[in-house]
Write an enzyme that holds these catalytic residues in place. Structure first.
Site, short mmCIF file in Angstrom:
data_model
loop_
_atom_site.label_atom_id
_atom_site.label_comp_id
_atom_site.label_asym_id
_atom_site.label_seq_id
_atom_site.Cartn_x
_atom_site.Cartn_y
_atom_site.Cartn_z
N TYR A 65 48.69 73.39 34.76
CA TYR A 65 49.71 74.22 34.10
C TYR A 65 50.89 73.39 33.63
CZ TYR A 65 47.23 78.53 34.69
OH TYR A 65 46.28 79.53 34.57
N ASN A 95 48.53 85.66 24.69
CA ASN A 95 49.01 84.29 24.79
C ASN A 95 50.20 84.23 25.74
OD1 ASN A 95 47.05 83.78 22.93
ND2 ASN A 95 48.43 83.84 21.17
N VAL A 96 50.37 83.08 26.32
CA VAL A 96 51.41 82.90 27.35
C VAL A 96 52.45 81.88 26.89
CG1 VAL A 96 49.83 83.55 29.22
CG2 VAL A 96 49.97 81.14 28.53
N ASP A 97 52.43 81.57 25.58
CA ASP A 97 53.24 80.45 25.07
C ASP A 97 54.61 80.84 24.51
OD1 ASP A 97 50.80 80.40 22.38
OD2 ASP A 97 52.66 81.59 22.51
N HIS A 112 49.37 88.88 29.51
CA HIS A 112 48.86 87.87 30.45
C HIS A 112 49.98 87.00 30.98
CE1 HIS A 112 44.57 88.25 28.56
NE2 HIS A 112 44.85 89.22 29.39
#
Ligand code: BV8
Length: 217
Positions: A65, A95-97, A112
């Site tokens: 991560y 997306n986690v960005d 997410h």
């Protein structure tokens, strides 16, 4: 479908919602999950993106991560993110960005989680450091792992958004992950039209960074 046909659908829509996946961030330099250079290529999801993997080897999971956080820090939103920010009321993202927020989207539902967030593995509190002051638990990335429930409020808000939409844009997702993928039939059942955008095999085929500005502006 031609871009002009799709533009007509967009222009007649009252409420447009987008569901985005890793393909939305590919042109920004964030690797996708299942493509030829996908993140899972090097590691199997079960190996790293699960609570069991974290219990087994927290250092390895953190290493992956931290590497991904480094990649995301050097990425910027592209013209497709900016076009969505101007034209779409709600973006539901797998997306986690954080790139949708960076592009100016104000209503982003991160179903997410977000890779830059850090939580306590035991009590779920937001953390700054690597251990929780209230329960002594270990820090974990603030993303939803396989086998973990989606944040209830995020799921409810996503379901409500697709039920209220008359057009759902499904952008850059393989539709492989549930329950996120269930939002698509949920939208259809509520009467929304669904337009899929992907590199191939979709209603609109091509890189979303190029197609979205033509579709939405
Ligand atoms: C849960 C965060 C239960 C972590 C991720 C049925 C119902 C419910 C669950 C399941 C089910 N069947 C199976 C499950 C279990 C599992 C699941 O879905 N497994 C799959 C693999 C079969 N689901 C879960 O475990 C979920 N939780 O079900 O909990 C529960 C309930 C109550 C109590 C306890 C438990 C949790 C899933 C969340 C996993 N976390 N991410 C992290 O980032 O490390 S998922 C991960 O996959 C990412 O978020 C990613 O976004 C997501 C989906 O993948 P895509 O976004 O679609 O990316 P992919 O690479 O696959 O595809 C990219 C696409 O883009 C391609 O189509 C490509 O062609 C296209 N593309 C590429 N470039 C471009 C492009 N398109 C346009 N332009 C381009 N330039």
């Amino acid at each position: 479908m031609t871009i002009d046909q799709a533009r007509k659908i967009v222009q007649s829509a009252r409420c447009i919602v987008a569901l985005t996946g890793a393909g939305m961030s590919a042109e920004s330099g964030v690797p996708t999950f299942r493509g030829s250079e996908g993140l899972w290529k090097k590691h199997r999801p079960e190996e790293l993106a699960t609570p069991e993997a974290f219990r087994r080897n927290p250092e390895l999971v953190w290493e992956w991560y931290e590497w991904r956080r480094g990649v995301v820090r050097n990425c910027q939103p592209h013209a497709g993110h900016r076009a969505l920010a101007q034209a779409v009321s709600t973006v539901i993202t797998q997306n986690v960005d954080g790139l949708h927020q960076l592009a100016g989207s104000r209503n982003v539902i991160e179903i997410h989680g977000n890779i830059m967030h850090t939580l306590c593995f035991d009590c779920g509190a937001d953390l700054e450091g690597m251990f929780c002051e209230s329960c002594g638990g270990r820090a974990r990335p603030g993303v939803v792992w396989f086998g973990e429930a989606l944040p209830p409020l995020a799921w409810e808000a996503s379901a409500a958004a697709v039920r209220n939409a008359d057009l759902l844009l499904v952008i850059g997702t393989s539709g492989a992950v549930y329950p996120a993928a269930q939002l698509i039939p949920l939208a259809r059942a509520a009467g929304a039209q669904v337009l899929a955008l992907n590199l191939k095999g979709a209603d609109l085929n091509g890189p979303c960074g190029e197609i979205l500005p033509k579709l939405l502006q």
